[in-house]
Scaffold this motif. Structure first.
Motif, PDB file in Angstrom:
ATOM      1  N   THR A 314      -1.293 -21.592  -1.702  1.00 11.02           N
ATOM      2  CA  THR A 314      -1.059 -21.404  -0.169  1.00 11.02           C
ATOM      3  C   THR A 314      -2.379 -22.505   0.245  1.00 11.02           C
ATOM      4  OG1 THR A 314      -0.188 -19.574  -0.419  1.00 11.02           O
ATOM      5  CG2 THR A 314      -0.922 -20.026   1.872  1.00 11.02           C
ATOM      6  N   ALA A 339       5.118 -19.417   5.166  1.00 13.90           N
ATOM      7  CA  ALA A 339       6.301 -19.547   4.148  1.00 13.90           C
ATOM      8  C   ALA A 339       5.955 -19.597   2.535  1.00 13.90           C
ATOM      9  CB  ALA A 339       7.209 -20.818   4.305  1.00 13.90           C
ATOM     10  N   TRP A 343       6.490 -17.014  -0.399  1.00 16.84           N
ATOM     11  CA  TRP A 343       7.196 -17.211  -1.592  1.00 16.84           C
ATOM     12  C   TRP A 343       6.194 -16.941  -2.772  1.00 16.84           C
ATOM     13  CZ3 TRP A 343       6.065 -21.073  -5.396  1.00 16.84           C
ATOM     14  CH2 TRP A 343       7.209 -21.415  -6.433  1.00 16.84           C
ATOM     15  N   LYS A 346       5.543 -11.909  -1.976  1.00 22.58           N
ATOM     16  CA  LYS A 346       6.330 -11.484  -1.253  1.00 22.58           C
ATOM     17  C   LYS A 346       5.960 -10.124  -1.075  1.00 22.58           C
ATOM     18  CE  LYS A 346      11.417 -10.296  -0.710  1.00 22.58           C
ATOM     19  NZ  LYS A 346      12.695 -10.674  -1.411  1.00 22.58           N
TER      20      LYS A 346
END
Length: 401
Positions: A314, A339, A343, A346
């Motif tokens: 990320t 987002a 992914w 989660k």
């Protein structure tokens, strides 16, 4: 119309207001006071009331009664609709109230829960008269200048970081204020706009809610934080020509100044023109400007993601995405990084179930995958926003300095 104002050493502050064939007994409470909860229960058990009204909105009522919608929270939708900041702020306020309650060993909102359960046991109608907290926070945000918005953020952060012990006497002193106002106590008194949205507007809204209720003649117990007592009583006495219209007006969120929406586009235009001028003067200069833009944007956004303990991939995503999203104000770096985090990691069912408990501490915000995703969104967005202006000024400086 007549009114009566009574109080005693053994009872919380209260006022009685008579409007036509309706009598409203306004009981001032502290939202984290065990004594207030006992008093509310005793009042309803007395059998003197035909109706109960409480200072709650539907979402807060659902939280107190165990029907918490956080379990069904759609993080993608929250991020897409730009509600991440509001959700985070609501969690921070709830955490502050929970911290106060934990120090005394009682549940937050105990007096409201007492009113709910007692009204159910006596089969009395229950009215939720307060404005939704999300609307209140949005109106606060819109009605105060940007520097006070920073103070508001500071108040939320400070409420989480503070470890000051609160005594029972301190809690009882909240009967002179309001839980939302106390969260921002460092600056609420100096901001008339903030006070208006947090207290005055809600006084009007709750009075309009009571007067708009299609209730028969009778006596209503109105359970509110004592900071609302005088304002609510005054508005009930004064009345409104159309209470439903007043509620509607106070439920709308003012639009932000239109010119503010053009600032990001103006910055993008300046940056792109700067690139063009740089390459026109020299390919080396143009390349240097683009490289600095990429490094500054990518590094600060990635730093924000890393500060929120994002997944390593990320962080890499933040570095790659920020230089591009900064040139398109319709897509923020935070949306991309959040987002990516969702992914990669989660949130689990337990994260949603334990969310309110986790956000009581700073460590919990980073440990829970839901709250951590909100932090990643906010931190990487702030990093990218700061980088856009820093890099923009550097480009202008190198071209015209």
């Amino acid at each position: 119309m007549a009114d009566d104002n009574t109080a005693s050493a053994t009872r919380g502050p209260r006022e009685t207001v008579v409007v036509g064939d309706r009598e409203y007994v306004l009981l001032g409470t502290a939202h984290v006071s065990a004594e207030s909860a006992r008093e509310v229960r005793a009042e309803i058990d007395s059998g003197d009331y035909q109706r109960v009204a409480i200072e709650l909105c539907a979402p807060r009522h659902q939280t107190l009664t165990g029907d918490d919608q956080l379990a069904d929270l759609d993080l993608f939708r929250v991020l897409r609709e730009g509600k991440a900041g509001m959700v985070a702020a609501s969690l921070a306020i709830g955490a502050y109230q929970q911290r106060l309650a934990d120090q005394l060993g009682i549940e937050p909102g105990a007096e409201m829960r007492a009113a709910i359960t007692a009204s159910q046991s006596h089969e009395l109608p229950l009215d939720l008269i307060d404005r939704e907290i999300g609307v209140t926070l949005k109106r606060v945000y819109r009605q105060i200048p940007w520097w006070q918005r920073l103070s508001m953020l500071g108040g939320l952060v400070g409420s989480l970081l503070s470890r000051e012990k609160i005594t029972a006497e301190d809690i009882e002193q909240l009967k002179d204020g309001d839980i939302l106002e106390s969260t921002f106590k460092e600056f609420a008194a100096q901001s008339s706009d903030l006070h208006a949205a947090l207290i005055d507007e809600r006084d009007r809204y709750m009075a309009a809610s009571l007067l708009a209720t299609d209730a028969p003649a009778g006596r209503t117990l109105v359970v509110v934080g004592a900071g609302h007592l005088k304002g609510l009583a005054n508005h009930l006495r004064q009345g409104f020509d159309n209470p439903a219209t007043v509620r509607g007006e106070l439920s709308t969120v003012p639009r932000g100044a239109r010119w503010l929406k053009w600032i990001p586009w103006a910055v993008v235009a300046v940056v792109l023109v700067g690139f063009a001028i740089g390459f026109w003067r020299s390919p080396a200069l143009g390349g240097q400007l683009v490289l600095e833009w990429v490094i500054i944007n990518g590094a600060l956004s990635a730093l924000g993601a890393a500060a929120a303990l994002a997944h390593p991939l990320t962080v890499v995503t933040a570095f790659v995405a920020a230089p591009l999203t900064s040139l398109n104000p319709t897509v923020g770096a935070g949306m991309v990084t959040a987002a990516a985090e969702l992914w990669l990691r989660k949130p689990r069912v337990g994260d949603f179930a334990m969310l309110r408990g986790n956000v009581k501490s700073v460590r919990g915000w980073f440990r829970n995958r839901v709250s951590r995703t909100l932090l990643i969104f906010l931190f990487s967005t702030l990093g990218s926003a700061a980088a856009t202006y820093i890099a923009g000024f550097r480009i202008v400086g190198q071209l015209f300095g």
